[in-house]
Design a protein around this motif. Structure first.
Motif, mmCIF file in Angstrom:
data_model
loop_
_atom_site.group_PDB
_atom_site.id
_atom_site.type_symbol
_atom_site.label_atom_id
_atom_site.label_comp_id
_atom_site.label_asym_id
_atom_site.label_seq_id
_atom_site.Cartn_x
_atom_site.Cartn_y
_atom_site.Cartn_z
ATOM 1 N N LYS A 1 0.831 -1.210 0.000
ATOM 2 C CA LYS A 1 0.000 0.000 0.000
ATOM 3 C C LYS A 1 0.861 1.254 0.000
ATOM 4 O O LYS A 1 0.452 2.287 -0.540
ATOM 5 C CB LYS A 1 -0.932 -0.009 1.210
ATOM 6 N N ALA A 2 2.054 1.150 0.586
ATOM 7 C CA ALA A 2 2.955 2.304 0.613
ATOM 8 C C ALA A 2 3.355 2.733 -0.788
ATOM 9 O O ALA A 2 3.603 3.918 -1.048
ATOM 10 C CB ALA A 2 4.196 1.976 1.438
ATOM 11 N N VAL A 3 3.422 1.778 -1.720
ATOM 12 C CA VAL A 3 3.757 2.103 -3.112
ATOM 13 C C VAL A 3 2.647 2.957 -3.725
ATOM 14 O O VAL A 3 2.916 3.940 -4.431
ATOM 15 C CB VAL A 3 3.974 0.814 -3.928
ATOM 16 N N ILE A 4 1.408 2.604 -3.459
ATOM 17 C CA ILE A 4 0.274 3.383 -3.967
ATOM 18 C C ILE A 4 0.291 4.787 -3.379
ATOM 19 O O ILE A 4 0.105 5.783 -4.097
ATOM 20 C CB ILE A 4 -1.057 2.690 -3.624
ATOM 21 N N MET A 5 0.539 4.884 -2.076
ATOM 22 C CA MET A 5 0.574 6.192 -1.427
ATOM 23 C C MET A 5 1.722 7.039 -1.960
ATOM 24 O O MET A 5 1.614 8.266 -2.068
ATOM 25 C CB MET A 5 0.699 6.018 0.086
ATOM 26 N N ASP A 6 2.836 6.396 -2.325
ATOM 27 C CA ASP A 6 3.969 7.125 -2.878
ATOM 28 C C ASP A 6 3.611 7.740 -4.233
ATOM 29 O O ASP A 6 4.022 8.866 -4.542
ATOM 30 C CB ASP A 6 5.166 6.178 -3.033
ATOM 31 N N SER B 1 -3.411 -10.640 -3.183
ATOM 32 C CA SER B 1 -2.732 -9.367 -2.918
ATOM 33 C C SER B 1 -3.183 -8.301 -3.898
ATOM 34 O O SER B 1 -3.413 -7.141 -3.517
ATOM 35 C CB SER B 1 -1.207 -9.550 -3.002
ATOM 36 N N TYR B 2 -3.302 -8.686 -5.175
ATOM 37 C CA TYR B 2 -3.769 -7.719 -6.165
ATOM 38 C C TYR B 2 -5.191 -7.259 -5.853
ATOM 39 O O TYR B 2 -5.514 -6.064 -5.950
ATOM 40 C CB TYR B 2 -3.726 -8.314 -7.572
ATOM 41 N N SER B 3 -6.043 -8.187 -5.462
ATOM 42 C CA SER B 3 -7.425 -7.846 -5.131
ATOM 43 C C SER B 3 -7.482 -6.841 -3.975
ATOM 44 O O SER B 3 -8.269 -5.885 -4.013
ATOM 45 C CB SER B 3 -8.202 -9.112 -4.762
ATOM 46 N N GLU B 4 -6.618 -7.039 -2.975
ATOM 47 C CA GLU B 4 -6.587 -6.114 -1.845
ATOM 48 C C GLU B 4 -6.109 -4.730 -2.280
ATOM 49 O O GLU B 4 -6.634 -3.706 -1.817
ATOM 50 C CB GLU B 4 -5.681 -6.668 -0.746
ATOM 51 N N LEU B 5 -5.098 -4.703 -3.158
ATOM 52 C CA LEU B 5 -4.620 -3.417 -3.657
ATOM 53 C C LEU B 5 -5.675 -2.721 -4.505
ATOM 54 O O LEU B 5 -5.841 -1.499 -4.437
ATOM 55 C CB LEU B 5 -3.332 -3.619 -4.467
ATOM 56 N N TYR B 6 -6.401 -3.494 -5.305
ATOM 57 C CA TYR B 6 -7.463 -2.926 -6.138
ATOM 58 C C TYR B 6 -8.541 -2.288 -5.250
ATOM 59 O O TYR B 6 -9.002 -1.171 -5.524
ATOM 60 C CB TYR B 6 -8.074 -4.017 -7.013
ATOM 61 N N GLU B 7 -8.928 -2.982 -4.197
ATOM 62 C CA GLU B 7 -9.934 -2.437 -3.272
ATOM 63 C C GLU B 7 -9.402 -1.191 -2.565
ATOM 64 O O GLU B 7 -10.148 -0.224 -2.345
ATOM 65 C CB GLU B 7 -10.325 -3.502 -2.249
ATOM 66 N N PHE B 8 -8.117 -1.207 -2.220
ATOM 67 C CA PHE B 8 -7.497 -0.057 -1.560
ATOM 68 C C PHE B 8 -7.520 1.162 -2.481
ATOM 69 O O PHE B 8 -7.880 2.274 -2.052
ATOM 70 C CB PHE B 8 -6.065 -0.417 -1.170
ATOM 71 N N VAL B 9 -7.171 0.970 -3.736
ATOM 72 C CA VAL B 9 -7.187 2.069 -4.707
ATOM 73 C C VAL B 9 -8.607 2.586 -4.926
ATOM 74 O O VAL B 9 -8.836 3.791 -5.031
ATOM 75 C CB VAL B 9 -6.550 1.614 -6.035
ATOM 76 N N THR B 10 -9.566 1.673 -4.992
ATOM 77 C CA THR B 10 -10.966 2.077 -5.166
ATOM 78 C C THR B 10 -11.408 2.993 -4.032
ATOM 79 O O THR B 10 -12.079 4.013 -4.258
ATOM 80 C CB THR B 10 -11.875 0.834 -5.224
ATOM 81 N N ILE C 1 -5.995 7.492 -9.355
ATOM 82 C CA ILE C 1 -5.122 6.343 -9.537
ATOM 83 C C ILE C 1 -5.846 5.305 -10.377
ATOM 84 O O ILE C 1 -6.980 4.933 -10.088
ATOM 85 C CB ILE C 1 -4.744 5.719 -8.182
ATOM 86 N N ASN C 2 -5.169 4.872 -11.418
ATOM 87 C CA ASN C 2 -5.702 3.813 -12.279
ATOM 88 C C ASN C 2 -4.844 2.574 -12.041
ATOM 89 O O ASN C 2 -3.624 2.624 -12.187
ATOM 90 C CB ASN C 2 -5.637 4.260 -13.746
#
Length: 454
Positions: free
Chosen positions: A219-224, A247-256, A268-269
């Motif tokens: 998640k830190a990568v997305i926040m960066d 893991s990808y599914s969790e990141l997708y939900e986090f971005v959403t 973020i796309n």
């Protein structure tokens, strides 16, 4: 710390330890220049005794709403208990068996378990932090759980341990979970210092995960991407396995969720590049745009996948593009360091000794002058975790639950700021399971050294 000079009581409940440890032979992630001696030097004889020395030495509303009824009444003397797998009886046996030379050295590869090395390295850093502490009176107790559940259960029955206001440890998951349950039922703050595992605590407002989980690193990568570029595109490069798809599914939900609260024009796309699929075979340059920044983030720990990813990054010609890998790659012998270096790949890292920072340089100088060898990452963790613990109790007493969102501690190698995390689906009184450190740096590998990525 802005606190009047006071005294610290150290109650060592296993042994007096003064050891010079070898550095772990890390292939790539050299946080320090590490010494090459492969021995443990015993400056003090290990003995079971108790000694006392005096040394100057998205937040969840529910967390604060329940703070008054959760915390214990304040008391005059505050107590920190450190629980680590020293295996002191084993070390004594090794010494007495005649395996050591005349200058009390032991071959660490053949004689000292890895968990013992970790414990002593961590303790040396913690002991250094204690020597620098100048605040109100805090008692320190040290226990050896020997990486044994039965031994830990004995410790939990100890009356001195029951007086703890804050517990650091244990190191390994089985005992860490047992300790989390104990601290929850006895309303004791619990700092889990080394385990990145999730699921060790449920509905537990006393549990603080100091070393961020794999999920928090990702998640830190997305926040960066948000902090540096205001948003953009992130491709998650992964294998078609259940774990990596999860893991990808969790990141997708986090971005959403982030996009739902992001009021900026740039959002973020996120998309996946699954190894073997046609989309993943495209050159990275075809997947980038001049209109926004693109992160290619490989979450796989497979050697082959990591090497393929790094090799493709070397050959791409996109300007607004950053390649990011998992921090474990730096310790995996099967992943080519040359590929990662040529690609100038970035990594989310919780621990990093930035020698451009005065605090880090001062720590290294102090450590070398005290122990006469270079520190390693476990020494650094011990120093920062104990410093955080002393700061926490001296500032908030045992009322951290009411002030968790005020902690923004910058250490010599690891920073600490906490957020409530919920991983269980069970319904319970709290709307979170524990607190986790969210302070993670994004570092770039350049000229075979890790540097801050700006």
């Amino acid at each position: 710390m802005g606190i009047n000079k006071g005294w610290l009581i150290v109650c060592i409940c296993i042994c007096s330890i003064g050891l010079t440890l070898p550095s772990s032979a890390q292939r790539n992630r050299k946080l320090f220049n590490q010494n090459s001696d492969n021995v443990l030097r015993f400056d003090d004889t290990l003995s079971n005794k108790t000694t006392q020395v005096s040394e100057p030495v998205e937040p969840a509303i529910t967390a604060k709403d329940t703070a008054q009824k959760q915390d214990k009444p304040s008391k005059k003397e505050l107590v920190i208990s450190l629980v680590l797998p020293f295996n002191s009886a084993y070390a004594q046996s090794s010494l007495r068996s005649g395996n050591n030379s005349s200058n009390d050295t032991l071959d660490t590869k053949s004689s000292i378990p890895r968990e013992t090395q970790i414990a002593i390295e961590f303790y040396k850093g913690a002991k250094l932090a204690l020597s620098q502490y100048k605040g109100k009176s805090i008692k320190i107790q040290i226990f050896d759980d020997e990486k044994s559940e039965s031994k830990l259960l004995t410790i939990l029955e100890n009356q001195d341990f029951a007086a703890s206001d804050l517990v650091i440890g244990p190191v390994y998951n089985q005992n860490a979970k047992l300790m989390a349950d104990y601290c929850k039922s006895h309303k004791i703050l619990h700092f889990n210092p080394l385990s990145p595992a999730q699921g060790l605590a449920v509905s537990n407002p006393y549990h603080y995960k100091l070393f961020p989980s794999v999920s928090m690193h990702q998640k830190a990568v997305i926040m960066d991407l948000i902090q540096k570029h205001g948003g953009g595109k992130v491709y998650i490069f992964l294998k078609n396995t259940a774990e990596e798809k999860k893991s990808y599914s969790e990141l997708y939900e986090f971005v959403t969720r982030l996009n739902a609260f992001n009021v900026s024009k740039v959002k973020i796309n996120i998309d996946s590049l699954v190894v073997g699929n046609e989309n993943a075979k495209k050159p990275f340059s075809e997947l980038t745009s001049s209109e926004y920044h693109t992160y290619f983030f490989c979450i796989s720990t497979s050697d082959a996948t990591a090497n393929e990813f790094a090799r493709r990054l070397i050959n791409h010609d996109a300007l607004k593009c950053t390649g990011i890998g998992m921090p474990t790659w730096l310790d995996q012998d099967g992943i080519k360091l040359d590929y990662m270096n040529r690609a100038e790949m970035c990594f989310p890292m919780a621990v990093f000794a930035d020698t451009t920072q005065t605090q880090t340089v001062d720590f290294i100088k102090l450590f070398k002058s005290t122990y006469r060898h270079e520190p390693n990452d476990n020494n650094l963790l011990g120093y920062d975790v104990m410093s955080l613990s002393l700061y926490t109790l001296s500032t908030f007493n045992d009322k951290l639950l009411q002030h968790f969102d005020e902690v923004n501690w910058k250490g010599a190698g690891i920073n600490f700021s906490f957020e409530p995390v919920k991983i269980s689906n069970a319904q319970h009184e709290l709307n979170f399971d524990y607190f986790e450190n969210k302070s993670i740096k994004i570092l770039k590998l350049q000229d075979y050294q890790l540097i801050s990525y700006e």
